[in-house]
Design an enzyme around this catalytic site. Structure first.
Site, mmCIF file in Angstrom:
data_model
loop_
_atom_site.group_PDB
_atom_site.id
_atom_site.type_symbol
_atom_site.label_atom_id
_atom_site.label_comp_id
_atom_site.label_asym_id
_atom_site.label_seq_id
_atom_site.Cartn_x
_atom_site.Cartn_y
_atom_site.Cartn_z
ATOM 1 N N GLY A 125 0.771 -1.146 0.001
ATOM 2 C CA GLY A 125 0.599 -0.341 -0.434
ATOM 3 C C GLY A 125 0.880 1.216 -0.134
ATOM 4 N N SER A 126 0.539 2.205 0.731
ATOM 5 C CA SER A 126 0.750 3.226 0.476
ATOM 6 C C SER A 126 2.630 3.489 1.395
ATOM 7 C CB SER A 126 -0.076 4.917 1.163
ATOM 8 O OG SER A 126 -1.043 4.260 0.412
ATOM 9 N N THR A 127 2.692 2.781 2.113
ATOM 10 C CA THR A 127 3.665 3.010 2.739
ATOM 11 C C THR A 127 5.295 2.948 1.202
ATOM 12 O OG1 THR A 127 3.535 0.377 2.825
ATOM 13 C CG2 THR A 127 3.636 1.685 4.650
ATOM 14 N N MET A 128 4.634 2.651 -0.079
ATOM 15 C CA MET A 128 5.496 2.772 -0.513
ATOM 16 C C MET A 128 5.555 4.266 -1.610
ATOM 17 S SD MET A 128 6.632 -0.499 -1.221
ATOM 18 C CE MET A 128 6.823 -0.896 -2.830
ATOM 19 N N LYS A 129 5.389 4.643 -1.069
ATOM 20 C CA LYS A 129 4.918 6.183 -1.701
ATOM 21 C C LYS A 129 6.487 6.818 -0.920
ATOM 22 C CE LYS A 129 0.356 6.798 -1.955
ATOM 23 N NZ LYS A 129 -0.636 7.341 -1.239
#
Length: 673
Positions: free
Chosen positions: A301-305
């Site tokens: 999820g958004s932790t990859m941003k």
């Protein structure tokens, strides 16, 4: 003369007598030769076979099982040990009535109906040997001995014991009744831990009892190697406690926690929920045994941003003051629509991470390009096993995003998979000024005579981004834990925190799409100005709330608070000054004020009255917060060991005790309501 002639034996009779004597002599001589030949044949050609048959009657090779090596945490606390216990066997041929004997044994061992039938069948099938119960409890051994049945035998066998019970159970693993590893490190290092079984010659008496004739071997010769982990028992306990609470509060199905030292790559804690007690293997469930943090892959999820922004800054296609239009919350790509949780207009990179905009993150990925995005994901360690030596470690996948929508979704962690250890390690690279360290769990493996079979040290894998870019991204991530960010619940009063939330949809393998289930996560670095720990909390399928900032961030804060105190990390923020409360003064006393005597300064070092050279008195830290207690004990030349979080409720040794400098003082902390 006539009589002598009459007494002569006829010549024919004499010849016949001599013939019979020769025949008899030849016959017996043949028998003797045959016996001699048979003796030569048996003694020369059948020697080994006959010796084996003879020894089989009265000599036995007794196998002495090796003592399995111990597993320790980084401070030498045992996580797995072996103890000698009794196993019960019987010679069924010596039982007067096998069925009756089996029922008596089953009653003494308190077996149920199915186990009783199984025991009876085993005794009926066996001729001279059958196990009754292996690794029996002491009370069971005494109950069987009280029966007084003939043919019963008791032998010592090593049994695996886990003194910390559920602590790090998925990491350590379990062994079977035969002493072989089944899961976890017990399986991965089975050869090293098992050691070598020994065989001793022994006689068997008339009753079949074994008698050793060589004595016992040196225990060191039949002991396995010892394995020391990088895990810290205290941080593991705190992590599991916080994770179990987070999973329970969110009514989730599972969860995982990773605590990593970003400067060395050491895994300080690796927790999975649900847990299990390896001391009760009969109650084990397959789902509980699995080490989710290292084996399971999921869409992060958004932790990859954070990595998308870091890659774009490193490639100089993005500047910190650039802005992107977030389409007011909805952006169509072909027949698909990318959505944000809120309607945003123009956002800079810092705000993209702070508010976790999917749309603007996808636009940054477009500027970066497909090839560069995938290359940087690989550079941060995704889609490759970390080499933790755990069987079945997950690898994850990063498909090349050919379509525009695939590029967009991968920019916010959908359409790709990773393990929790990979994700924590990648954030460790940002926390370590852009250098990725190899995460490792095994510190060393040492055999009984002190030879180091395996030793791991901090290993630099590669530089992923420059120190400048890494610090820029970490600085941006500090805004995530502010009131305007997505994880204010992760903020700490005494330490600067940088982190990122993640809320990913779970793929539906049946419908080949996404379900309504979520994976909520938060990964943080503390202190943000000089990270000592990277802490990742993942909650699988939460039902109360689905956002990482609400579900996972509080658990992060609980773990981080305990970790900073345990690691004696000084605060990165000044403490707020205490507000003095003016005492209530009566009118009479007000007319004649008496200046108060100045209070004596509180010494930071314990008083040394009565202490000899090299000794100190333990200071009183009851009621103090963990950080203050740690500072006071370190100033007194003592080593603090903290259990729990909050304020000190008990200390060992007691305050005022005279101890050697450097002695360990154990503090039990609790949060008082």
């Amino acid at each position: 003369m006539r009589d002598l002639k009459a007494a002569r034996v006829p010549e024919s009779n004499t010849r016949w007598l001599r013939l019979r004597v020769m025949l008899m002599g030849g016959f017996f001589l043949s028998l003797l030769a045959l016996a001699f030949g048979r003796a030569v044949y048996l003694q020369v050609y059948e020697q080994d076979k006959l010796r084996g048959l003879a020894q089989d009657q009265y000599v036995r090779q007794i196998e002495i099982p090796a003592r399995r090596g111990d597993i320790f945490d980084r401070r030498g606390t045992p996580l797995a040990q072996s103890v000698e216990v009794d196993s019960i066997w019987v010679d069924p041929s010596m039982l007067p009535d096998v069925k009756k004997g089996a029922r008596s044994l089953a009653k003494a061992l308190k077996l149920n109906g199915g186990d009783t039938e199984d025991l009876q069948a085993r005794l009926q099938r066996a001729k001279r040997f059958a196990w009754v119960k292996r690794q029996a409890r002491p009370q069971e051994v005494e109950a069987v001995k009280a029966l007084g049945l003939p043919g019963m035998g008791f032998t010592k066998e090593p049994k695996r014991f886990y003194p910390q019970r559920e602590l790090a159970a998925q990491v350590v693993g379990v062994v079977g009744t035969d002493g072989r590893g089944l899961e976890g490190l017990e399986l991965a290092f089975d050869d090293e831990l098992s050691g070598q079984n020994s065989r001793l010659s022994g006689f068997r008496d008339a009753k079949g009892r074994k008698l050793l004739v060589q004595g016992t071997l040196d225990p060191i010769e039949r002991e396995g190697a010892a394995v020391t982990l990088t895990l810290d028992r205290h941080l593991q306990y705190v992590s599991e406690k916080a994770l179990y609470r987070a999973v329970e509060d969110a009514k989730a199905v599972a969860g995982m926690v990773v605590v990593l030292d970003p400067k060395t790559g050491e895994l300080l804690a690796l927790a999975s929920s649900p847990g299990f007690n390896p001391n009760t293997p009969e109650a084990l469930q397959r789902e509980a045994i699995r080490n989710r943090a290292a084996l399971d892959t999921f869409e992060p999820g958004s932790t990859m941003k954070s990595f998308v922004v870091a890659a774009a800054l490193e490639e100089k296609v993005l500047k910190t003051d650039d802005v992107f239009f977030c389409e007011n919350g909805a952006w169509k790509i072909g027949r698909y629509t990318i959505n944000d949780t809120h309607s945003y207009g123009w956002l800079a990179p810092k705000a993209i991470l702070q508010l976790s905009s999917n749309i603007c993150s996808a636009k940054v990925a477009q500027v970066l390009g497909r090839e560069k995005l995938v290359a940087y994901y690989h550079a941060f360690g995704f889609a490759e096993r970390t080499g933790l030596a755990l069987p079945g470690e997950g690898k994850g996948v990063i498909p090349f995003p050919k379509a525009e929508v695939s590029l967009a979704t991968q920019s916010f962690g959908q359409g790709m998979t990773a393990t929790a250890v990979q994700l924590a390690s990648a954030y460790g690279a940002l926390a370590n000024d852009g250098v990725l360290m190899r995460p490792y769990l095994i510190s060393k493996v040492v055999d009984p005579d002190g030879v180091v079979l395996l030793e791991n040290r901090p290993t630099e894998v590669r530089r992923v981004v420059s120190s400048k870019v890494a610090r820029q991204v970490v600085g941006m991530l500090e805004s995530v834990v502010t009131k305007e960010g997505t994880a204010p619940k992760a903020a700490m009063e005494e330490y600067r925190v940088a982190g990122k939330t993640g809320t990913a949809q779970k793929a539906d393998p049946v419908a080949r799409g996404y379900s309504d289930k979520r994976i909520a996560s938060f990964v943080g670095m503390v202190p943000a100005d000089n990270p000592r720990a990277v802490i990742l909390v993942v909650v699988d399928e939460p039902k109360t709330d689905v956002y990482g900032g609400l579900v996972a961030a509080p658990a992060f804060k609980e773990i981080a608070t305990a970790a900073m105190a345990h690691l004696a990390v000084p605060p990165s923020r000044p403490l707020a000054p205490e507000v003095a409360v003016a005492p209530v003064v009566s009118p009479v006393a007000a007319k004649a004020p008496v200046p108060p005597k100045p209070a004596p300064a509180r010494p930071m070092v314990a008083e040394q009255e009565g202490a000899g050279e090299g000794t100190v008195r333990v200071p009183d830290v009851q009621g103090q917060v963990g950080r203050e207690a740690v500072v006071k004990l370190l100033a007194a030349a003592l080593e603090p060991q903290l259990l729990g979080s909050g304020r000190v409720v008990s200390q060992t040794p007691a305050a005022g005790a005279l101890v050697e400098k450097g002695a360990r003082v154990t503090l039990e902390l609790a949060t008082r309501p």
